[in-house]
Design a protein around this motif. Structure first.
Motif, PDB file in Angstrom:
ATOM      1  N   ARG A   1       0.813  -1.216   0.000  1.00  0.00           N
ATOM      2  CA  ARG A   1       0.000   0.000   0.000  1.00  0.00           C
ATOM      3  C   ARG A   1       0.852   1.276   0.000  1.00  0.00           C
ATOM      4  O   ARG A   1       0.541   2.261   0.676  1.00  0.00           O
ATOM      5  CB  ARG A   1      -0.977   0.005   1.183  1.00  0.00           C
ATOM      6  CG  ARG A   1      -1.912  -1.178   1.213  1.00  0.00           C
ATOM      7  CD  ARG A   1      -2.833  -1.206   2.423  1.00  0.00           C
ATOM      8  NE  ARG A   1      -2.238  -0.917   3.717  1.00  0.00           N
ATOM      9  CZ  ARG A   1      -1.559  -1.798   4.462  1.00  0.00           C
ATOM     10  NH1 ARG A   1      -1.370  -3.035   4.030  1.00  0.00           N
ATOM     11  NH2 ARG A   1      -1.073  -1.446   5.638  1.00  0.00           N
ATOM     12  N   LEU A   2       1.934   1.264  -0.790  1.00  0.00           N
ATOM     13  CA  LEU A   2       2.822   2.419  -0.865  1.00  0.00           C
ATOM     14  C   LEU A   2       2.091   3.602  -1.495  1.00  0.00           C
ATOM     15  O   LEU A   2       1.419   3.458  -2.506  1.00  0.00           O
ATOM     16  CB  LEU A   2       4.076   2.074  -1.679  1.00  0.00           C
ATOM     17  CG  LEU A   2       5.143   3.163  -1.741  1.00  0.00           C
ATOM     18  CD1 LEU A   2       5.786   3.365  -0.363  1.00  0.00           C
ATOM     19  CD2 LEU A   2       6.211   2.810  -2.765  1.00  0.00           C
ATOM     20  N   LYS A   3       2.246   4.771  -0.878  1.00  0.00           N
ATOM     21  CA  LYS A   3       1.660   6.016  -1.374  1.00  0.00           C
ATOM     22  C   LYS A   3       2.762   6.915  -1.925  1.00  0.00           C
ATOM     23  O   LYS A   3       3.933   6.753  -1.608  1.00  0.00           O
ATOM     24  CB  LYS A   3       0.921   6.741  -0.247  1.00  0.00           C
ATOM     25  CG  LYS A   3      -0.140   5.913   0.438  1.00  0.00           C
ATOM     26  CD  LYS A   3      -1.355   5.756  -0.439  1.00  0.00           C
ATOM     27  CE  LYS A   3      -2.500   5.103   0.286  1.00  0.00           C
ATOM     28  NZ  LYS A   3      -2.584   3.677   0.146  1.00  0.00           N
ATOM     29  N   SER A   4       2.357   7.898  -2.697  1.00  0.00           N
ATOM     30  CA  SER A   4       3.323   8.742  -3.396  1.00  0.00           C
ATOM     31  C   SER A   4       4.228   9.548  -2.466  1.00  0.00           C
ATOM     32  O   SER A   4       5.339   9.887  -2.838  1.00  0.00           O
ATOM     33  CB  SER A   4       2.607   9.687  -4.355  1.00  0.00           C
ATOM     34  OG  SER A   4       1.741  10.550  -3.641  1.00  0.00           O
ATOM     35  N   ASN A   5       3.810   9.866  -1.274  1.00  0.00           N
ATOM     36  CA  ASN A   5       4.628  10.672  -0.375  1.00  0.00           C
ATOM     37  C   ASN A   5       5.405   9.846   0.641  1.00  0.00           C
ATOM     38  O   ASN A   5       5.934  10.384   1.600  1.00  0.00           O
ATOM     39  CB  ASN A   5       3.743  11.681   0.361  1.00  0.00           C
ATOM     40  CG  ASN A   5       2.681  11.001   1.203  1.00  0.00           C
ATOM     41  OD1 ASN A   5       2.363   9.830   0.994  1.00  0.00           O
ATOM     42  ND2 ASN A   5       2.125  11.727   2.145  1.00  0.00           N
ATOM     43  N   GLU A   6       5.487   8.536   0.431  1.00  0.00           N
ATOM     44  CA  GLU A   6       6.121   7.654   1.402  1.00  0.00           C
ATOM     45  C   GLU A   6       7.515   7.209   0.964  1.00  0.00           C
ATOM     46  O   GLU A   6       7.920   7.408  -0.176  1.00  0.00           O
ATOM     47  CB  GLU A   6       5.241   6.428   1.649  1.00  0.00           C
ATOM     48  CG  GLU A   6       3.952   6.777   2.379  1.00  0.00           C
ATOM     49  CD  GLU A   6       3.145   5.543   2.741  1.00  0.00           C
ATOM     50  OE1 GLU A   6       2.623   5.519   3.866  1.00  0.00           O
ATOM     51  OE2 GLU A   6       3.028   4.621   1.912  1.00  0.00           O
TER      52      GLU A   6
ATOM     53  N   ALA B   1       6.981   7.645  -5.139  1.00  0.00           N
ATOM     54  CA  ALA B   1       7.528   7.557  -3.780  1.00  0.00           C
ATOM     55  C   ALA B   1       8.650   8.583  -3.620  1.00  0.00           C
ATOM     56  O   ALA B   1       9.414   8.821  -4.551  1.00  0.00           O
ATOM     57  CB  ALA B   1       8.035   6.152  -3.497  1.00  0.00           C
ATOM     58  N   THR B   2       8.743   9.192  -2.443  1.00  0.00           N
ATOM     59  CA  THR B   2       9.718  10.264  -2.243  1.00  0.00           C
ATOM     60  C   THR B   2      11.142   9.755  -2.067  1.00  0.00           C
ATOM     61  O   THR B   2      12.064  10.301  -2.650  1.00  0.00           O
ATOM     62  CB  THR B   2       9.338  11.125  -1.025  1.00  0.00           C
ATOM     63  OG1 THR B   2       9.140  10.269   0.101  1.00  0.00           O
ATOM     64  CG2 THR B   2       8.081  11.913  -1.290  1.00  0.00           C
ATOM     65  N   ASN B   3      11.326   8.737  -1.244  1.00  0.00           N
ATOM     66  CA  ASN B   3      12.639   8.136  -1.030  1.00  0.00           C
ATOM     67  C   ASN B   3      12.547   6.674  -1.422  1.00  0.00           C
ATOM     68  O   ASN B   3      11.722   5.940  -0.874  1.00  0.00           O
ATOM     69  CB  ASN B   3      13.066   8.224   0.436  1.00  0.00           C
ATOM     70  CG  ASN B   3      13.737   9.527   0.774  1.00  0.00           C
ATOM     71  OD1 ASN B   3      13.904  10.382  -0.071  1.00  0.00           O
ATOM     72  ND2 ASN B   3      14.116   9.679   2.027  1.00  0.00           N
ATOM     73  N   ILE B   4      13.397   6.268  -2.334  1.00  0.00           N
ATOM     74  CA  ILE B   4      13.439   4.877  -2.773  1.00  0.00           C
ATOM     75  C   ILE B   4      14.844   4.375  -2.509  1.00  0.00           C
ATOM     76  O   ILE B   4      15.795   4.776  -3.181  1.00  0.00           O
ATOM     77  CB  ILE B   4      13.075   4.744  -4.265  1.00  0.00           C
ATOM     78  CG1 ILE B   4      11.694   5.348  -4.533  1.00  0.00           C
ATOM     79  CG2 ILE B   4      13.141   3.284  -4.699  1.00  0.00           C
ATOM     80  CD1 ILE B   4      11.359   5.529  -5.995  1.00  0.00           C
TER      81      ILE B   4
ATOM     82  N   ASP C   1       8.568   3.818   5.527  1.00  0.00           N
ATOM     83  CA  ASP C   1       7.151   3.457   5.593  1.00  0.00           C
ATOM     84  C   ASP C   1       6.915   2.016   5.164  1.00  0.00           C
ATOM     85  O   ASP C   1       6.080   1.322   5.737  1.00  0.00           O
ATOM     86  CB  ASP C   1       6.330   4.393   4.703  1.00  0.00           C
ATOM     87  CG  ASP C   1       6.424   5.830   5.161  1.00  0.00           C
ATOM     88  OD1 ASP C   1       5.997   6.115   6.294  1.00  0.00           O
ATOM     89  OD2 ASP C   1       6.940   6.672   4.392  1.00  0.00           O
ATOM     90  N   LEU C   2       7.660   1.578   4.140  1.00  0.00           N
ATOM     91  CA  LEU C   2       7.496   0.223   3.609  1.00  0.00           C
ATOM     92  C   LEU C   2       8.856  -0.377   3.312  1.00  0.00           C
ATOM     93  O   LEU C   2       9.693   0.256   2.667  1.00  0.00           O
ATOM     94  CB  LEU C   2       6.655   0.250   2.319  1.00  0.00           C
ATOM     95  CG  LEU C   2       6.530  -1.067   1.549  1.00  0.00           C
ATOM     96  CD1 LEU C   2       5.780  -2.113   2.374  1.00  0.00           C
ATOM     97  CD2 LEU C   2       5.832  -0.841   0.214  1.00  0.00           C
ATOM     98  N   THR C   3       9.080  -1.583   3.805  1.00  0.00           N
ATOM     99  CA  THR C   3      10.253  -2.344   3.391  1.00  0.00           C
ATOM    100  C   THR C   3       9.775  -3.552   2.608  1.00  0.00           C
ATOM    101  O   THR C   3       8.752  -4.157   2.936  1.00  0.00           O
ATOM    102  CB  THR C   3      11.111  -2.816   4.586  1.00  0.00           C
ATOM    103  OG1 THR C   3      10.303  -3.562   5.487  1.00  0.00           O
ATOM    104  CG2 THR C   3      11.749  -1.654   5.312  1.00  0.00           C
TER     105      THR C   3
END
Length: 141
Positions: free
Chosen positions: A35-40, A63-66, A113-115
């Motif tokens: 459920r990754l969002k664009s600002n995460e 995503a902001t930081n990848i 936010d997500l790994t």
């Protein structure tokens, strides 16, 4: 029937099979389950075919930081080329150092936010858990 698609001219069966597996699995890991969002922020542990596809999925939704983490410098170069904002070379690094490098790449130093764990090693799984912020999400593929 709903999953059948005509293969475009110029795409071989081998290419289509590789794309289908990697991209559908990455989509399910990053978008559906994660459920990754664009600002995460997202950290992807393992940059083989699946991990690189996860990088592309994260880029596609903004995503902001990848973060891409791998033991192969060549895989990390490819991840950067595909849109990873940060790469971490984990070959020979202590787990505590890898985790600190991930935390240093996050806006508040408290994890992502997500790994997504796409490498399949006990240490990468453990690192993915440690690098997930409180109330964040971790997907193991």
């Amino acid at each position: 029937e709903r999953n059948l698609r005509r293969i475009p001219p110029g795409v071989s069966f081998v290419q289509a099979a590789a794309l289908g597996c990697r991209f559908t699995t990455a989509y399910r890991a990053v978008i559906q389950q994660g459920r990754l969002k664009s600002n995460e922020t997202i950290a992807i542990f393992g940059c083989g075919g699946l991990g690189l596809s996860c990088v592309m999925m994260a880029v596609s939704i903004g995503a902001t930081n990848i973060l891409a983490i791998d033991i192969s410098q060549k895989a990390l170069e490819k991840a950067k080329e595909l849109g990873a904002t940060h790469v971490i070379h984990a070959n020979g690094e202590d787990n505590d150092i890898i985790r600190q490098k991930v935390m240093n790449c996050t806006p508040h130093g408290d994890g992502v936010d997500l790994t997504v764990e796409a490498a399949g090693f006990p240490s990468s799984c453990e690192n993915a858990i440690w690098c997930t912020r409180r109330a964040g999400r971790m997907v193991q593929v």
